[in-house]
Enzyme design. Structure first.
Site, PDB file in Angstrom:
ATOM      1  N   THR A  89       0.799  -1.230   0.000  1.00 24.00           N
ATOM      2  CA  THR A  89       0.000   0.000   0.000  1.00 24.00           C
ATOM      3  C   THR A  89       0.834   1.285   0.000  1.00 24.00           C
ATOM      4  O   THR A  89       0.299   2.370  -0.077  1.00 24.00           O
ATOM      5  CB  THR A  89      -0.956   0.017   1.211  1.00 24.00           C
ATOM      6  N   GLY A  90       2.162   1.143   0.067  1.00 18.36           N
ATOM      7  CA  GLY A  90       3.014   2.334   0.003  1.00 18.36           C
ATOM      8  C   GLY A  90       3.056   2.883  -1.423  1.00 18.36           C
ATOM      9  O   GLY A  90       2.522   2.271  -2.356  1.00 18.36           O
ATOM     10  N   LYS A 137      -3.115  -3.600   8.015  1.00 19.32           N
ATOM     11  CA  LYS A 137      -4.159  -3.287   7.037  1.00 19.32           C
ATOM     12  C   LYS A 137      -4.830  -4.557   6.506  1.00 19.32           C
ATOM     13  O   LYS A 137      -5.533  -4.529   5.495  1.00 19.32           O
ATOM     14  CB  LYS A 137      -3.569  -2.482   5.878  1.00 19.32           C
ATOM     15  N   ILE A 172      13.527  -5.482  -3.963  1.00 20.30           N
ATOM     16  CA  ILE A 172      13.842  -4.301  -4.782  1.00 20.30           C
ATOM     17  C   ILE A 172      14.587  -3.251  -3.942  1.00 20.30           C
ATOM     18  O   ILE A 172      15.429  -2.524  -4.439  1.00 20.30           O
ATOM     19  CB  ILE A 172      12.541  -3.666  -5.334  1.00 20.30           C
ATOM     20  N   THR A 173      14.266  -3.174  -2.667  1.00 19.86           N
ATOM     21  CA  THR A 173      14.782  -2.152  -1.745  1.00 19.86           C
ATOM     22  C   THR A 173      16.276  -1.877  -1.888  1.00 19.86           C
ATOM     23  O   THR A 173      17.084  -2.802  -1.889  1.00 19.86           O
ATOM     24  CB  THR A 173      14.492  -2.575  -0.288  1.00 19.86           C
ATOM     25  N   GLU A 174      16.609  -0.596  -1.994  1.00 18.82           N
ATOM     26  CA  GLU A 174      18.007  -0.180  -2.045  1.00 18.82           C
ATOM     27  C   GLU A 174      18.389   0.410  -0.689  1.00 18.82           C
ATOM     28  O   GLU A 174      17.588   1.102  -0.068  1.00 18.82           O
ATOM     29  CB  GLU A 174      18.195   0.894  -3.132  1.00 18.82           C
ATOM     30  N   TYR A 230      18.308  -2.995 -19.153  1.00 14.14           N
ATOM     31  CA  TYR A 230      17.310  -2.548 -20.141  1.00 14.14           C
ATOM     32  C   TYR A 230      17.999  -2.270 -21.474  1.00 14.14           C
ATOM     33  O   TYR A 230      17.488  -2.600 -22.546  1.00 14.14           O
ATOM     34  CB  TYR A 230      16.570  -1.279 -19.679  1.00 14.14           C
ATOM     35  N   GLU A 276      29.949  -5.827 -13.167  1.00 12.84           N
ATOM     36  CA  GLU A 276      30.586  -4.538 -12.944  1.00 12.84           C
ATOM     37  C   GLU A 276      31.753  -4.722 -11.968  1.00 12.84           C
ATOM     38  O   GLU A 276      31.943  -5.812 -11.427  1.00 12.84           O
ATOM     39  CB  GLU A 276      29.572  -3.521 -12.413  1.00 12.84           C
ATOM     40  N   HIS A 299      26.479   1.918  -6.915  1.00  5.94           N
ATOM     41  CA  HIS A 299      26.118   0.704  -6.184  1.00  5.94           C
ATOM     42  C   HIS A 299      27.074   0.499  -4.997  1.00  5.94           C
ATOM     43  O   HIS A 299      28.279   0.700  -5.126  1.00  5.94           O
ATOM     44  CB  HIS A 299      26.206  -0.525  -7.092  1.00  5.94           C
TER      45      HIS A 299
END
Lengths: 408, 288
Positions: free
Chosen positions: B17-18, B43, B96-98, B159, B209, B247
């Site tokens: 929900t964020g 929630k 996904i969190t960085e 990509y 990399e 990174h």
């Protein structure tokens, strides 16, 4: 994030790691005071004056234009003050600072730890860091202290020991004993080393550090084990848990342009080349630097604008890159995924017009969502901007621009 | 075929929900991904994006049959979210969190050691099996179903490579962004192994990399076990030593960390290494 030696030693002390004592000073007067305090506390006229900069090799490095070395022994407080005067405000050049050097704003006036006694003092090396291969923290140590560890690793790999820490149970007493035995210690020095390494690991872990390097760890003439130097690198991602350590950041040690870029959430690293670049994503940014090199230029910077390449960030990026007089061209390379290329193109045009007097050629490569519309926006803007969609075309444009530059 | 995820994957979104979770979950649903619900503690019982919200990952597994999770929660809570997903029996966890502290990831890796879950990331764009399931933040339209497997540490560089492949008519079985942090769940070698074992994958693009030893590890494995052509690229040939390039893991510490060292090992191991990222697609077309 790097911190100074004197700050690192404060942290170590807090965790019970024995360190070379000392006091920090910003003026020769303060250095005199500090040296007197050292004399009082450690009962010796002698002390060591150490320039505080974020770089190694200070002992061999010299203040630019002089013969003053970055670390010097003083035989009395007055001499310490004089040495501090020679170092403070000067630019210290070491093998790690590059030719530009770093300005010395503080000195650490520290206890002379090589005092005479029953035993010969002996130097060791110890560091704690993450081993990416095993995903565990590792303590690296050797009897060959006080030297460049890379050299020891190269010439005497058998002398380098490693002790991995199991994340499930943490650092164990038997490991501390093993380290002390491997360093050939016995008696009081053995016990001190066990306590030293145990406290050191605890400090590393609880401060969320990325690296601790203690070189040298010293066995004094009276068999004490102390950290004479301390290089600490804190995990940037964990600073939110340690606001007190975040406050140790010394902006004077950083490139002012990089600090400025940080205000706009731009990830910028200054390099020595002639072609600037602005890219979304760290991997593509590094790849773009490589393309610049392959096209005959040298990258002037790394700049990741992140997920949002809008008019504001593009303008900030432009200004930051152009503040470097060595930059002869700029390559903007944006792969528009979620962010649409036409929006980025409008941002580029807006930023360009706002800055007004842009004297160097700009190449804009926009690929991804609405790339064709974006190219049209750039081409019809009437600005002196080269546009491309394919990465290869962008590379060719860099080549072309550089050859026009050298012809002119 | 594909690896790890496909049209039957049932995805739960942690941090549903964020802002980030909402935006990217919508995009995933639009792509046709089977998002069965989300988790936001407190929630539970409500509905978001026409899907049920659960209090725990375990509830989403039990009640909605979730088997893959994607994590959008902030860095301070991400390690906990990963462990919760593993405990609940989730098979593939995409973080996904960085910006997750390294110390937290050391614990997570230790926790996952005896669990069945496979972690992808953190600090990654996610995983996509084109035209079946997009579990990540990548732009779906550049991908096309086909026979190339893509593994990469970086987002936009992935990509770039995929776009080149697609424009040359080379679709993808699956593309995985494994992330640019010092500690990540799935390594380059593990992803390459999965692609080598996948009958539909005919060729592999491997993008690395500076920093760490994952590319060398994968290259040595390829030399010993590889059966398909691999095209490789290493970003950061011009990166200076000792500086972190965006990174957290992209830093040259020692000489094995450099792009040149990695490219040399990869070439020795029979990987088709390209110097320019603009040549990735073309080279794959040539070696297939």
């Amino acid at each position: 994030m790097n911190i100074h030696e004197y700050q690192a030693k404060e942290i170590l002390k807090k965790y019970g790691v024995a360190v070379q004592g000392g006091f920090v000073a910003e003026t020769p007067e303060q250095a005199l005071e500090a040296a007197r305090k050292v004399k009082e506390e450690f009962n010796s006229d002698w002390c060591v004056v150490k320039a505080q900069i974020h770089a190694g090799g200070r002992g061999k490095g010299k203040i630019a234009g002089t013969e003053h070395r970055g670390v010097q022994v003083a035989k009395n407080p007055e001499q310490a003050s004089e040495i501090a005067g020679n170092l403070l405000g000067g630019t210290l050049v070491t093998i790690q600072t590059g030719a530009a050097g770093k300005v010395v704003n503080k000195v650490l006036v520290a206890q002379d730890v090589f005092y005479p006694g029953a035993q010969e003092p002996k130097e060791y090396y110890m560091s704690v860091l993450l081993d990416r291969q095993t995903k565990r923290n590792v303590i690296i140590y050797t009897t060959e202290g006080g030297m460049d560890i890379e050299e020891v690793a190269e010439n005497h790999p058998e002398k380098i020991h490693r002790e991995w820490v199991d994340p499930g149970v943490g650092f164990q007493p038997f490991q501390a004993r093993k380290i002390a035995f491997n360093l050939g210690l016995e008696g009081k020095a053995f016990k001190e080393m066990v306590a030293f390494v145990t406290a050191l690991y605890k400090a590393y872990e609880e401060t969320d550090s990325a690296m601790f390097e203690i070189n040298p760890v010293l066995k004094t003439s009276d068999d004490r084990i102390i950290a004479v130097d301390a290089k600490v690198n804190l995990d940037d991602n964990a600073l939110y848990r340690h606001p007190d350590y975040a406050a140790l950041r010394d902006l004077a040690e950083e490139d002012p342009t990089e600090v400025e870029a940080g205000k706009y959430n731009l990830n910028y690293v200054k390099l020595d080349g002639n072609v600037g670049c602005m890219v979304n994503g760290a991997g593509l940014a590094m790849a773009t630097m490589d393309i610049i090199k392959l096209s005959g230029g040298e990258p002037a910077n790394f700049l990741d604008v992140g997920g949002t390449a809008n008019a504001e960030t593009v303008e900030a990026g432009f200004r930051i890159i152009m503040s470097d007089p060595a930059v002869k061209a700029i390559l903007i390379n944006i792969f528009g995924g979620i962010v649409r290329c036409d929006r980025v193109a409008n941002g580029v045009v807006e930023a360009y017009k706002k800055i007004g007097d842009v004297k160097i050629p700009i190449i804009v490569r926009l690929q991804g969502t609405n790339a064709v519309e974006a190219k049209k926006i750039i081409d019809e803007s009437g600005l002196k901007v080269y546009s491309a969609i394919a990465l290869k075309d962008a590379a060719d444009l860099v080549k072309q621009v550089l050859s026009e530059n050298s012809a002119a | 075929m594909s690896i790890l995820v496909n049209k039957d994957s049932r995805i739960v979104v942690q941090g549903f929900t964020g802002n980030e979770g909402t935006f990217h979950a919508s995009q995933m649903i639009e792509y046709g991904t089977r998002v069965v619900g989300g988790v936001t503690p407190g929630k539970g019982g409500s509905t978001h994006l026409d899907r049920p919200v659960f209090n725990t990952v375990a509830a989403s597994v039990k009640e909605a049959g979730a088997d893959v999770s994607i994590i959008f929660v902030p860095p301070a809570f991400a390690a906990d979210a990963i462990m919760e997903a593993a405990d609940a029996g989730i098979k593939v966890i995409v973080a996904i969190t960085e910006g997750i502290p390294t110390r937290d990831m050391v614990k997570v890796k230790h926790y996952l050691a005896d669990k069945k879950a496979r972690l992808i990331g953190p600090n990654c764009p996610g995983i996509i099996t084109p035209e079946e399931a997009k579990i990540g933040i990548m732009p779906g339209f550049i991908f096309k179903k086909g026979h190339i497997g893509v593994v990469s540490k970086s987002g936009t560089l992935t990509y770039e490579a995929v776009d080149q492949l697609t424009k040359l008519g080379l679709g993808q079985t699956t593309a995985i962004g494994i992330g640019g942090d010092p500690i990540i769940g799935t390594t380059t070698k593990e992803a390459v192994e999965l692609f080598m074992a996948d009958p539909e994958t005919a060729g592999i693009v491997m993008i690395g990399e500076i920093g760490g030893g994952m590319e060398a590890e994968a290259a040595h494995w390829i030399k010993a076990h590889g059966t398909k052509p691999v095209v490789g690229f290493i970003a950061g040939q011009t990166a200076p030593p000792g500086r972190r390039m965006g990174h957290a893991g992209a830093i040259v510490g020692g000489k094995d960390d450099t792009a040149a060292a990695k490219m040399a090992i990869m070439a020795e191991c029979g990987i088709h290494v390209v110097a320019s990222p603009a040549e990735i697609g073309q080279r794959m077309k040539e070696v297939l």
